[in-house]
Design an enzyme around this catalytic site. Structure first.
Site, mmCIF file in Angstrom:
data_model
loop_
_atom_site.group_PDB
_atom_site.id
_atom_site.type_symbol
_atom_site.label_atom_id
_atom_site.label_comp_id
_atom_site.label_asym_id
_atom_site.label_seq_id
_atom_site.Cartn_x
_atom_site.Cartn_y
_atom_site.Cartn_z
ATOM 1 C CG HIS A 56 38.490 47.748 17.739
ATOM 2 N ND1 HIS A 56 39.267 46.669 18.076
ATOM 3 C CD2 HIS A 56 37.994 47.476 16.517
ATOM 4 C CE1 HIS A 56 39.240 45.793 17.089
ATOM 5 N NE2 HIS A 56 38.492 46.251 16.137
ATOM 6 C CG ASP A 59 40.025 47.268 21.424
ATOM 7 O OD1 ASP A 59 39.019 46.552 21.588
ATOM 8 O OD2 ASP A 59 40.709 47.281 20.378
ATOM 9 C CG MET A 90 45.317 51.001 12.219
ATOM 10 S SD MET A 90 44.229 50.053 13.310
ATOM 11 C CE MET A 90 44.500 48.388 12.738
ATOM 12 C CD GLU A 183 40.664 43.783 8.725
ATOM 13 O OE1 GLU A 183 40.941 44.813 9.380
ATOM 14 O OE2 GLU A 183 40.678 42.647 9.216
ATOM 15 C CE LYS A 185 36.363 37.269 9.540
ATOM 16 N NZ LYS A 185 36.268 37.417 11.005
ATOM 17 C CD GLU A 219 42.591 39.205 9.580
ATOM 18 O OE1 GLU A 219 42.382 40.334 10.065
ATOM 19 O OE2 GLU A 219 42.113 38.158 10.054
ATOM 20 C CG HIS A 222 39.802 38.635 6.861
ATOM 21 N ND1 HIS A 222 39.577 39.953 7.164
ATOM 22 C CD2 HIS A 222 39.780 37.970 8.052
ATOM 23 C CE1 HIS A 222 39.409 40.095 8.475
ATOM 24 N NE2 HIS A 222 39.550 38.902 9.035
ATOM 25 C CG ASP A 247 44.796 43.300 10.033
ATOM 26 O OD1 ASP A 247 45.553 44.245 10.314
ATOM 27 O OD2 ASP A 247 43.584 43.284 10.351
ATOM 28 C CG ASP A 257 37.895 34.715 12.000
ATOM 29 O OD1 ASP A 257 39.086 34.704 11.640
ATOM 30 O OD2 ASP A 257 37.316 35.743 12.395
ATOM 31 C CG ASP A 259 41.741 35.967 14.247
ATOM 32 O OD1 ASP A 259 41.969 36.286 13.070
ATOM 33 O OD2 ASP A 259 40.829 36.471 14.925
ATOM 34 C CG ASP A 289 43.451 41.287 13.464
ATOM 35 O OD1 ASP A 289 43.250 41.102 14.681
ATOM 36 O OD2 ASP A 289 42.551 41.559 12.661
HETATM 37 C C1 GCO Z 1 38.255 40.086 12.491
HETATM 38 C C2 GCO Z 1 38.960 41.312 11.974
HETATM 39 C C3 GCO Z 1 39.195 42.353 13.035
HETATM 40 C C4 GCO Z 1 39.634 43.678 12.458
HETATM 41 C C5 GCO Z 1 39.678 44.695 13.530
HETATM 42 C C6 GCO Z 1 40.317 45.975 13.093
HETATM 43 O O1 GCO Z 1 38.261 39.094 11.768
HETATM 44 O O2 GCO Z 1 37.696 40.121 13.574
HETATM 45 O O3 GCO Z 1 40.163 40.904 11.405
HETATM 46 O O4 GCO Z 1 40.144 41.866 13.935
HETATM 47 O O5 GCO Z 1 40.877 43.580 11.841
HETATM 48 O O6 GCO Z 1 38.393 44.936 13.944
HETATM 49 O O7 GCO Z 1 39.486 46.673 12.322
HETATM 50 MN MN MN Z 2 41.838 42.058 10.832
HETATM 51 MN MN MN Z 3 40.193 38.706 11.064
#
Ligand code: GCO
Ligand code: MN
Ligand code: MN
Length: 389
Positions: A56, A59, A90, A183, A185, A219, A222, A247, A257, A259, A289
């Site tokens: 990002h 970041d 990306m 993307e 979610k 993702e 998601h 992702d 969430d 991850d 991700d």
């Molecule tokens: C989340 C998202 C993020 C995006 C990221 C890239 O659930 O926080 O997956 O990680 O993928 O902001 O756009």
């Molecule tokens: Mn993501």
């Molecule tokens: Mn995510």
């Protein structure tokens, strides 16, 4: 092969700066890891064998950096990329951390916020292009509501469309050659996020001015949060030529969430996903991700990153075995057998075909009596995954 599961550049394994750079803050607890600089993170990723690093805007460059600071940071980052050979496939925009975005960015009710979001995204696209990114991800983290009293969902879609149309034109005019990847979610951090699933995104894309330059970034977590089959979302995107990015991570259905490391929770669905990506010849990044458990220090972060890639490669090898397994392939041939009796009845519509089909006498009893052997097929798959086959 001793190094069969070692990541190599052609595997296109990428991580976001925010993934290995995650410091383990959660809604209940303070950070557990010291932040590393972008340069340190690039070196960490090189050490574990990644191919690329994504980011990002913030970041890499803090939101309040001066232009001199920006230039220094970008210069140092470019040097780290050169030293390690990592690439930046990306880039994306942070449109969710700053309080200005508390009610979303492109769909905010405040026109000043919507305009600021466009400005921030254009600047971030400039940064991504400078570092070689060809895919630009849009994750509408706060594009949603807690209460539908607050925002008109039709208006929100119109605002989202207007923003993406604007940014497509900007990319074209600058000659950046970006492909946009949307993307979806369903929730977190908002109560509900608009365009909640990959399927919804695919429908929305067709309403844009430049649908050809816009695809999706599905993702795992998601779709699982929404209780959906991730592979099916990916397959639909692939079939329409819209799988621009992916992702990878893991997530238990119905939980927060998470991850998690790729394959950490739903190994079997991870297997069918890898098999799909490899069988169809998906050429894009395999982007992880996800982040390490909060119990870990940086050795654990490396374990996490290595684990994502190694599990992918192990599952890729399992997919190869699945495709070569005689019993499995024999069952699949049986399942898909075609005795040719329906040739002429199936196919594109014609009045003649419709007439013949309406007259045809089906033996329903025979159709219903056919055994399909899916139990055996699934058990063979499980045994293959468990390593006894
Ligand atoms: C989340 C998202 C993020 C995006 C990221 C890239 O659930 O926080 O997956 O990680 O993928 O902001 O756009
Ligand atoms: Mn993501
Ligand atoms: Mn995510």
């Amino acid at each position: 092969m001793a190094n069969e599961y070692e990541p190599r550049p052609e595997h296109k394994f990428t991580f976001g700066l925010w993934t290995v750079g995650n410091i383990g803050r959660d809604p209940f607890g303070e950070p557990v890891r010291q932040p590393l600089s972008p340069v340190e993170l690039v070196h960490l990723l090189a050490e574990v064998g990644a191919y690329g690093v994504n980011f990002h805007d913030n970041d890499l460059v803090p939101i309040d950096a001066t232009s001199a600071e920006r230039d220094r940071i970008v210069r140092d980052f470019k040097r780290a990329l050169q030293e390690t050979g990592l690439v930046v496939p990306m880039a994306t925009t942070n449109l969710f951390t700053d309080p200005a975005f508390k009610d979303g960015a492109f769909t905010s009710n405040d026109p000043r916020v919507r305009a600021y979001a466009l400005q921030k995204t254009m600047r971030s696209m400039d940064l991504g292009a400078e570092l070689g990114a060809k895919v630009y991800v849009f994750w509408g983290g706060r594009e949603g509501v807690e209460t539908d009293a607050a925002k008109d969902p039709v208006e929100a879609l119109k605002r989202m469309r207007e923003a993406l149309n604007f940014l497509c034109e900007y990319s074209i005019e600058q000659g950046y050659g970006y492909k946009f990847a949307l993307e979806a979610k369903p929730n977190e951090p908002r109560g509900d996020i608009y365009l909640a699933t990959t399927g919804a995104m695919l429908g929305f894309i067709e309403t844009l001015d430049h649908p050809e330059m816009v695809g999706v970034n599905p993702e795992v977590a998601h779709e699982h949060m929404a209780g959906l089959n991730f592979l099916h979302a990916v397959a639909q995107a692939w079939e329409r030529g819209k799988l621009f990015h992916i992702d990878l991570n893991d997530q238990a259905f119905g939980r927060y969430d998470q991850d998690f490391r790729f394959g950490a929770h739903n190994l079997k669905s991870a297997f069918f996903l890898v098999k799909f990506l490899e069988d169809v010849g998906y050429q894009g990044s395999r982007h992880f991700d996800a982040h390490a458990y909060r119990t870990e220090g940086y050795e654990g972060v490396k374990d996490f990153a290595r684990g994502c890639m190694r599990t992918y490669l192990i599952l890729k090898e399992k997919a190869r075995r699945f495709n070569q397994d005689q019993e499995i392939q024999g069952l699949l041939a049986e399942i898909n057998a075609d005795d040719g009796s329906m040739t002429g009845l199936l196919g594109p519509y014609s009045r003649e075909r419709a007439t013949r089909l309406k007259e045809y006498q089906f033996d329903r009893g025979t159709l219903g009596r056919r055994d399909l052997r899916y139990e055996r097929l699934d058990q063979l798959t499980v045994e293959l995954l468990l390593g006894v086959r």
